[in-house]
Design a protein around this motif. Structure first.
Motif, short mmCIF file in Angstrom:
data_model
loop_
_atom_site.label_atom_id
_atom_site.label_comp_id
_atom_site.label_asym_id
_atom_site.label_seq_id
_atom_site.Cartn_x
_atom_site.Cartn_y
_atom_site.Cartn_z
N TYR A 268 -2.18 0.71 -4.54
CA TYR A 268 -1.84 -0.64 -4.11
C TYR A 268 -1.04 -1.36 -5.19
O TYR A 268 -1.14 -1.06 -6.38
CB TYR A 268 -3.11 -1.45 -3.81
N LYS B 77 -9.56 6.78 -0.73
CA LYS B 77 -8.65 6.52 0.39
C LYS B 77 -7.28 7.16 0.17
O LYS B 77 -6.39 7.01 1.01
CB LYS B 77 -8.49 5.02 0.61
N SER C 160 0.85 -1.19 0.00
CA SER C 160 0.00 0.00 0.00
C SER C 160 0.88 1.24 0.00
O SER C 160 1.98 1.23 0.56
CB SER C 160 -0.91 0.03 1.23
N CYS C 161 0.38 2.28 -0.60
CA CYS C 161 1.07 3.57 -0.62
C CYS C 161 0.04 4.64 -0.27
O CYS C 161 -0.83 4.94 -1.07
CB CYS C 161 1.68 3.83 -1.99
N ALA C 162 0.14 5.17 0.93
CA ALA C 162 -0.80 6.17 1.40
C ALA C 162 -0.22 7.56 1.18
O ALA C 162 0.92 7.84 1.57
CB ALA C 162 -1.11 5.96 2.87
N THR D 204 -4.93 6.27 -1.77
CA THR D 204 -3.99 5.16 -1.62
C THR D 204 -3.85 4.41 -2.95
O THR D 204 -4.82 4.27 -3.69
CB THR D 204 -4.46 4.21 -0.52
#
Length: 126
Positions: free
Chosen positions: A79, A75, A21-23, A77
């Motif tokens: 993925y 979100k 994940s990359c937030a 985000t």
């Protein structure tokens, strides 16, 4: 302050799966091209996959059919779903954001990207 934070890396056996994940914070990534890169010691950073702001995706040949990139703008985000992992997939995986451009295509060239996360380690054992 614009920030990208990767998570989800770890140690997995060959054939296993991981979801990275990359937030994003400090900006909304819906208009940005997003990429996943990986790097191993002694080698250049390699563009694994990217997804454009309108959803177009590309993959390096070695991961086609095994990895899937996706984005959830709600979100903030991005993925990277990684299946059937191989030892050669080992490396530090970085998330990156490419400033909005037209046409809204993404690139797997590192120099195209403006913002980077600090990376997450993925280790695939044989």
């Amino acid at each position: 302050q614009l920030q990208l934070v990767e998570s989800g890396g770890g140690l997995v056996q060959a054939g296993g799966s991981l979801r990275l994940s990359c937030a994003a914070s400090g900006f909304t990534l819906d208009s940005y091209g997003m990429g996943w890169f990986r790097q191993v010691p002694g080698k250049e950073r390699e563009g694994v996959s990217c997804i454009g702001s309108t959803g177009g995706r590309t993959y390096i040949d070695s991961v086609k059919g095994r990895f899937t990139i996706s984005r959830d703008n709600a979100k903030n985000t991005v993925y990277l779903e990684m299946n059937s992992l191989k030892p050669e997939d080992t490396g530090v995986y970085y998330c990156a954001a490419e400033a909005p451009r037209w046409p809204p295509l993404c690139s797997r060239e590192a120099e195209s990207y403006d913002y980077w996360g600090k990376g997450t380690q993925v280790t695939v054992s044989s």
